[in-house]
Scaffold this motif. Structure first.
Motif, short mmCIF file in Angstrom:
data_model
loop_
_atom_site.label_atom_id
_atom_site.label_comp_id
_atom_site.label_asym_id
_atom_site.label_seq_id
_atom_site.Cartn_x
_atom_site.Cartn_y
_atom_site.Cartn_z
N GLU A 203 5.41 11.04 -13.76
CA GLU A 203 6.07 10.30 -12.67
C GLU A 203 7.44 10.88 -12.38
OE1 GLU A 203 4.83 6.04 -11.30
OE2 GLU A 203 6.15 5.97 -13.04
N LEU A 204 8.16 11.26 -13.43
CA LEU A 204 9.50 11.82 -13.23
C LEU A 204 9.44 13.15 -12.49
CD1 LEU A 204 11.03 10.95 -16.71
CD2 LEU A 204 11.64 9.91 -14.52
N GLU A 205 8.48 13.98 -12.84
CA GLU A 205 8.33 15.26 -12.14
C GLU A 205 8.04 15.04 -10.66
OE1 GLU A 205 5.23 17.23 -14.24
OE2 GLU A 205 6.52 17.84 -15.92
N GLU A 206 7.15 14.10 -10.36
CA GLU A 206 6.81 13.82 -8.97
C GLU A 206 8.01 13.21 -8.24
OE1 GLU A 206 4.88 13.23 -5.29
OE2 GLU A 206 4.63 14.65 -6.95
N ALA A 207 8.74 12.31 -8.91
CA ALA A 207 9.91 11.71 -8.28
C ALA A 207 10.96 12.76 -7.95
CB ALA A 207 10.51 10.65 -9.19
N CYS A 208 11.21 13.66 -8.88
CA CYS A 208 12.20 14.72 -8.63
C CYS A 208 11.74 15.64 -7.50
CB CYS A 208 12.45 15.51 -9.91
SG CYS A 208 13.36 14.59 -11.17
N ARG A 209 10.45 15.92 -7.44
CA ARG A 209 9.93 16.75 -6.33
C ARG A 209 10.20 16.06 -5.01
NH1 ARG A 209 6.18 17.17 -2.76
NH2 ARG A 209 5.24 15.16 -3.28
N GLY B 142 0.78 -1.23 0.00
CA GLY B 142 0.00 0.00 0.00
C GLY B 142 0.81 1.28 0.00
N ARG B 143 2.13 1.16 -0.01
CA ARG B 143 2.98 2.36 -0.04
C ARG B 143 2.97 2.98 -1.43
NH1 ARG B 143 7.42 2.71 3.27
NH2 ARG B 143 7.82 4.65 2.09
N ASP B 144 3.04 4.29 -1.47
CA ASP B 144 3.11 5.03 -2.73
C ASP B 144 4.58 5.13 -3.14
OD1 ASP B 144 2.84 6.71 -4.89
OD2 ASP B 144 2.43 8.51 -3.69
N VAL B 145 5.00 4.25 -4.06
CA VAL B 145 6.40 4.18 -4.45
C VAL B 145 6.53 4.40 -5.96
CG1 VAL B 145 8.48 2.72 -4.53
CG2 VAL B 145 6.91 2.57 -2.58
N ILE B 146 7.49 5.24 -6.33
CA ILE B 146 7.83 5.45 -7.74
C ILE B 146 9.12 4.69 -8.00
CG2 ILE B 146 8.45 7.13 -9.52
CD1 ILE B 146 6.86 9.22 -7.94
#
Length: 410
Positions: A394-400, A40-44
């Motif tokens: 996804e990349l934008e969110e990961a970098c954030r 259930g973890r939010d993982v990229i």
């Protein structure tokens, strides 16, 4: 028979050749990230080297036609004549290399080509020079065969590329192969003709050393970079060069498992012996699909390359805005290899020290749910690899998230 003896089976003991080999760090990190997602973890997940695009439609159609035509039997051991013809045409058209049919081999992925070549050539304690950072399987395959990987660190200041001086120092009478990968996994670094030339000059002075070239990311290059392969630059090395490629990356065909190579027929024949006692022929359906990929239109490959370049620019720009992180612009592939040395010695909000790139990547996974791979896994510490073969969102969110996690270090 004594019952107590029956209750104590002889313990399993793996072969000693596996003592220094483990499951790929990339697979371990990806597996952990997937397990966290399952919980259930939010993982990229930015670990896997796999295009997020689908296999082109004309390739899938070719596979369907092959199945409907009944082409589902064993094929020639190391590739059908039709696929070898397509590979020969590709090498000539795109690389200026002219191979005969018996100088081509086809396997179940480029990794099997590497495996076959090493098994067919290495004696115990033969040395294989591998520039680092490097794809982790290179060294492990060498060790499984009883060889010795000679890891040569390549400095960021030189674009993560091998220098002639470092190569000269690494060569010994036991050197059998030098392995080069351009564009590179994990750094994205690529060699121009001028960059290759000093290395090839060294090899010309050492006729006992063979060259293995992994060109799997050939079509994923940016900013007008011109791809070249060594055997085309220096024809005198052709008879001791194995040029490896495949359809996995450019055509988004990772699961189809088709890799191929061109090289001297004596080597190709020895590799066929190895393959005959392992997998035998590659999948007949996959071979039909690969023919369509190699002979088909190239526009979709170029279009996807432009998409990868936009993602590269997004990630590199974001990383270079973060305190303690710097990232050179890669020439190709779909990875960034960022320097996180500026974060070593800092402390997490929980009071845990960041003593290595591995600590930093573990911190990212558990604190903000971003899975990346530490540079230590690729033989060069204080870096981390991001695979940007995923959506821009996804990349934008990961970098954030990475920026947030970095800002919390003290």
């Amino acid at each position: 028979m004594n019952a107590s003896v029956q209750e104590q089976p002889f313990p399993f003991q793996p072969a000693s050749r596996l003592s220094a080999i483990g499951v790929s760090e990339i697979l371990k990190i990806t597996g952990l990230a997937i397990e966290l997602k399952r919980q259930g973890r939010d993982v990229i997940v930015l670990g896997a080297g796999e295009p997020d695009f689908g296999t082109p439609d004309h390739v899938k159609e070719a596979a369907k036609r092959a199945m409907e035509a009944g082409d589902t039997k064993y094929t020639a051991l190391d590739g059908t004549p039709e696929l070898k013809a397509a590979i020969r045409a590709k090498f000539k058209r795109e690389n200026g290399l002219d191979f005969a049919q018996d100088e081509i081999t086809v396997s179940a992925g480029a990794k099997q080509v590497l495996f076959n070549a090493m098994m067919a050539t290495l004696e115990v304690n033969d040395e294989v020079i591998i520039p680092t950072p490097y794809w982790v399987s290179y060294g492990d395959i060498v060790q499984i065969m009883g060889g010795k990987p000679v890891l040569v660190p390549c400095r960021e200041a030189n674009g993560f590329r091998l220098t002639a001086e470092d190569l000269v120092r690494a060569i010994t009478p036991r050197t059998r192969w030098v392995m080069l990968n351009s564009p590179s996994n994990p750094s994205g670094a690529a060699y121009s003709e001028a960059g290759y030339r000093p290395i090839l000059d060294v090899l010309m002075d050492h006729p006992h050393v063979w060259l293995m070239v992994d060109d799997i990311y050939e079509h994923i290059i940016y900013d007008g970079f011109r791809f070249v392969t060594p055997a085309a630059i220096e024809p005198s090395l052709r008879d001791r060069t194995l040029t490896i490629n495949g359809v996995s990356k450019a055509y988004a065909m990772t699961g189809w498992r088709i890799g191929y190579a061109g090289g001297p027929r004596t080597l190709i024949r020895a590799m066929a012996v190895v393959q005959s006692q392992s997998t035998s022929c590659p999948s007949s359906i996959s071979q039909a699909a690969a023919i369509a990929a190699l002979n088909g239109p190239t526009e979709i490959v170029m279009e996807r390359c432009r998409s990868f370049q936009a993602r590269r620019d997004l990630v590199v720009s974001a990383l270079n805005e973060m305190e303690g992180i710097s990232c050179r612009i890669p020439e190709g592939a779909f990875y960034t290899f960022a320097n996180c040395a500026g974060l070593i010695g800092r402390t997490t909000p929980d009071g845990e020290p960041i003593n290595s790139d591995t600590d930093f990547t573990e911190y990212l996974l558990h604190s903000v749910g971003v899975a990346v791979v530490p540079g230590a896994a690729f033989g060069l510490a204080s870096y981390f690899r991001i695979s940007y073969a995923t959506s821009a969102l996804e990349l934008e969110e990961a970098c954030r998230r990475i920026a947030l996690a970095t800002s919390r270090l003290s």
